[in-house]
Write a protein that holds these residues in place. Structure first.
Motif, short mmCIF file in Angstrom:
data_model
loop_
_atom_site.label_atom_id
_atom_site.label_comp_id
_atom_site.label_asym_id
_atom_site.label_seq_id
_atom_site.Cartn_x
_atom_site.Cartn_y
_atom_site.Cartn_z
N ASN A 99 0.81 -1.21 0.00
CA ASN A 99 0.00 0.00 0.00
C ASN A 99 0.84 1.26 0.00
O ASN A 99 0.31 2.36 0.01
N GLN A 100 2.17 1.10 0.02
CA GLN A 100 3.02 2.28 0.05
C GLN A 100 3.27 2.79 -1.37
O GLN A 100 3.14 2.08 -2.35
N CYS A 101 3.66 4.04 -1.45
CA CYS A 101 3.98 4.62 -2.76
C CYS A 101 5.30 4.04 -3.23
O CYS A 101 6.29 4.07 -2.50
N HIS A 102 5.33 3.48 -4.41
CA HIS A 102 6.54 2.90 -4.96
C HIS A 102 7.32 3.97 -5.70
O HIS A 102 6.76 4.80 -6.39
N GLY A 156 -3.69 6.03 -15.24
CA GLY A 156 -2.38 5.51 -14.89
C GLY A 156 -2.29 5.22 -13.40
O GLY A 156 -3.27 4.86 -12.75
N ASP A 157 -1.08 5.36 -12.84
CA ASP A 157 -0.84 5.15 -11.40
C ASP A 157 -1.37 3.80 -10.93
O ASP A 157 -1.98 3.68 -9.87
N HIS A 158 -1.12 2.75 -11.72
CA HIS A 158 -1.71 1.44 -11.41
C HIS A 158 -1.07 0.75 -10.21
O HIS A 158 -1.52 -0.31 -9.80
N ARG A 159 -0.03 1.34 -9.62
CA ARG A 159 0.50 0.83 -8.35
C ARG A 159 -0.57 0.92 -7.26
O ARG A 159 -0.55 0.17 -6.29
N TYR A 160 -1.48 1.87 -7.44
CA TYR A 160 -2.52 2.10 -6.44
C TYR A 160 -3.84 1.39 -6.81
O TYR A 160 -4.85 1.61 -6.17
N LYS A 161 -3.81 0.56 -7.84
CA LYS A 161 -5.05 -0.01 -8.36
C LYS A 161 -4.99 -1.53 -8.43
O LYS A 161 -5.63 -2.14 -9.28
N GLY A 174 -13.48 -3.31 -7.39
CA GLY A 174 -13.73 -2.84 -8.75
C GLY A 174 -12.84 -1.65 -9.07
O GLY A 174 -12.24 -1.05 -8.18
N PRO A 175 -12.74 -1.27 -10.34
CA PRO A 175 -11.88 -0.16 -10.74
C PRO A 175 -12.28 1.18 -10.12
O PRO A 175 -11.45 2.06 -9.96
N ASP A 176 -13.56 1.31 -9.76
CA ASP A 176 -14.02 2.55 -9.14
C ASP A 176 -13.85 2.53 -7.62
O ASP A 176 -14.18 3.51 -6.95
N GLU A 177 -13.31 1.42 -7.08
CA GLU A 177 -13.15 1.29 -5.62
C GLU A 177 -11.69 1.31 -5.19
O GLU A 177 -11.38 1.21 -4.01
N GLN A 178 -10.78 1.42 -6.13
CA GLN A 178 -9.36 1.39 -5.81
C GLN A 178 -8.92 2.68 -5.11
O GLN A 178 -9.63 3.67 -5.09
N GLN A 179 -7.71 2.62 -4.52
CA GLN A 179 -7.18 3.80 -3.85
C GLN A 179 -7.17 5.01 -4.79
O GLN A 179 -7.62 6.10 -4.45
N ILE A 180 -6.65 4.80 -5.97
CA ILE A 180 -6.71 5.80 -7.04
C ILE A 180 -7.58 5.22 -8.13
O ILE A 180 -7.39 4.07 -8.54
N THR A 181 -8.54 5.98 -8.60
CA THR A 181 -9.46 5.48 -9.62
C THR A 181 -9.53 6.43 -10.81
O THR A 181 -9.29 7.64 -10.66
N ALA A 182 -9.86 5.88 -11.96
CA ALA A 182 -10.07 6.70 -13.16
C ALA A 182 -11.56 6.91 -13.42
O ALA A 182 -11.94 7.39 -14.48
N PHE A 183 -12.39 6.56 -12.44
CA PHE A 183 -13.83 6.77 -12.58
C PHE A 183 -14.13 8.26 -12.44
O PHE A 183 -13.83 8.86 -11.41
N PRO A 184 -14.71 8.89 -13.46
CA PRO A 184 -14.85 10.34 -13.43
C PRO A 184 -16.15 10.83 -12.79
O PRO A 184 -17.13 10.09 -12.68
N ASP A 185 -16.12 12.07 -12.35
CA ASP A 185 -17.35 12.79 -12.06
C ASP A 185 -17.78 13.45 -13.37
O ASP A 185 -16.94 13.99 -14.11
N VAL A 186 -19.08 13.41 -13.67
CA VAL A 186 -19.59 14.00 -14.91
C VAL A 186 -20.69 15.01 -14.59
O VAL A 186 -21.61 14.69 -13.83
#
Length: 471
Positions: free
Chosen positions: A253-256, A339-344, A350-362
């Motif tokens: 869970n640490q930043c690589h 990107g930033d898939h170290r956090y995903k 699911g992809p919208d539940e990861q620490q960092i997600t690419a799920f957008p607000d619209v």
């Protein structure tokens, strides 16, 4: 905060575009940063009655932001939702699918190429380590091995042509994956492997020591211990294994600090689709789109920061932490990005539940005559000025140019960038970032562009009427 130049790079890339519906001005500037990681897309005729505008603010490298600017617009067109005219769902699902595509073998190869990495020699860091090890004197390495609990009684069996081996390595050579030659890398690796300590597994026997006794001594006296002590040892060993597992989970869970493209680099995205009289905006990260409505700033996006309640909850649920400085696991200072898939990497989420997600607000809104223009920009602008301050800044200059037949929106963008640039880097980093701004004049554009021309024509008509009447 990042590294800075001795003086800012203020040269700008700027241009103006227009069609029958909108007029656009764009400008971008590197500023104090050592490299330019922003990118943008500006397509007035994206489709019938549809324009696309986007800003991407990269981090960890420019490859993901550049790739997104070049490929996301066309990727969205391949979505079934786009073909069915459902632009909102197209953006929602398209962002996630595009993000997943970033770590496909094909795209990763492309990202490595864009980042200047040598795909044929991905283990340069190992070669660098071998090089460093090869330069260690034998006696120093021997002592180091002994400290690490290794038996080095047969160290003299190691090939040692010289007392201290100094491999023939170009002092100017860089230990990086940029511009490497594969054959040279292999040659370095061979030399390092040959001349460094060649001790086989049979000659280097790891020993556990207990109270200064060797492993064999301890084993010989093991019969004197009772079964209860052995069970206690087993419990302790199991406890140590569990602690190691916990440590591994924590490291996960640490930043690589790696340099794998798509995993350790990423980008924000603010994408605006202007469809006739409807504006649809999707964003991940802290780039922003602001609409000027009757002189009032309307935020068409939400900055995604890790310490926001909604974002923080998701990060923690995914096993992440947010520091007091507002960084995810001490790394990223934003909570959504491409990107930033170290956090995903949580397989159970699911992809919208990861620490960092690419799920957008619209966000969507209907465009009317009250809407004069919109501004899309990276946080290099928004960290310096508020949304309303930017709207006021642009409005004042549009009014000042209203008597001109040729309104230059890019000139206003350039002035905006200059106004946000810090005079030095001694502060907290505000005004020291890359900067990109896009100004889009909307439905009332012709009123701005041709106001001066119409005034002149009106004055001329009035003069002609007076002349006719006098005759």
């Amino acid at each position: 905060m990042g590294a800075y130049l001795a003086k800012p790079e203020t040269k700008k890339t700027s241009y103006d575009k227009n069609n029958d519906v909108v007029k656009v001005g764009v400008s971008e500037m590197q500023g104090w940063r050592v490299s330019m990681e922003d990118a943008h897309s500006c397509t007035l005729d994206y489709d019938d009655n549809l324009s696309l505008f986007a800003v991407f603010d990269g981090h960890g490298g420019a490859e993901v932001s550049t790739y997104a600017a070049e490929n996301l617009p066309q990727f969205l067109k391949t979505m079934d939702e786009y073909k069915n005219g459902n632009l909102k769902d197209c953006l929602l699902n398209g962002f996630l699918q595009f993000d997943e595509k970033l770590i496909s073998d094909e795209v990763l190869d492309k990202l490595r190429e864009m980042a200047g990495m040598n795909e044929s020699n991905p283990n340069d860091s190992e070669i660098c380590a071998l090089r460093d090890e090869a330069e260690i004197p034998i006696e120093e390495l021997k002592a180091k091995l002994q400290q690490g609990g290794y038996s080095v009684t047969n160290i003299d069996d190691v090939e040692d042509d010289d007392e201290e081996y100094k491999p023939e390595i170009d002092e100017n050579a860089e230990c990086s994956s940029v511009g490497k030659d594969e054959e040279k890398g292999k040659e370095i690796e061979k030399k390092a492997a040959k001349k460094s300590v060649k001790v086989s597994q049979e000659k280097i026997e790891k020993e556990s020591t207990v109270n200064g006794e060797s492993k064999d001594d301890v084993e010989n006296g093991a019969d004197d211990q009772d079964e209860e002590e052995e069970e206690d040892d087993d419990d302790e060993e199991n406890s140590d294994e569990n602690e190691n597992d916990d440590d591994e989970d924590e490291e996960e869970n640490q930043c690589h600090d790696g340099d794998e493209v798509g995993y350790d680099s990423g980008t924000t995205a603010i994408v605006a689709l202007l469809n006739k009289n409807k504006l649809i905006v999707a964003n991940v990260g802290d780039s922003r789109c602001v609409l000027c409505r009757n002189g009032i700033a309307i935020d068409m996006s939400v900055d995604h920061k890790p310490d926001d309640e909604k974002e923080l909850k998701r990060i923690q649920n995914a096993g992440g932490k947010v520091t007091a400085e507002g960084r995810v696991n001490g790394g990223l200072n934003l909570s959504r990005a491409f990107g930033d898939h170290r956090y995903k990497g949580k397989a159970d989420l699911g992809p919208d539940e990861q620490q960092i997600t690419a799920f957008p607000d619209v966000k969507e809104t209907e465009i009317s005559d009250a809407d004069k223009f919109m501004v899309l920009a990276c946080d290099g602008i928004w960290n310096v000025l508020t949304s309303q301050e930017v709207v006021d800044f642009v409005s004042e200059r549009l009014e000042a140019q209203s008597d001109s037949e040729n309104v230059s929106l890019s000139a206003i963008c350039e002035e905006l960038l200059d106004s946000c640039l810090a005079s030095d880097t001694s502060g907290d980093g505000t005004g020291c970032d890359n900067m990109t701004a896009i100004i889009v004049l909307l439905s009332d554009a012709k009123n701005f562009i041709h106001k001066g021309k119409r005034k002149a024509e009106h004055a001329s008509e009035t003069s002609e009427v007076k002349k006719l009447k006098s005759e």
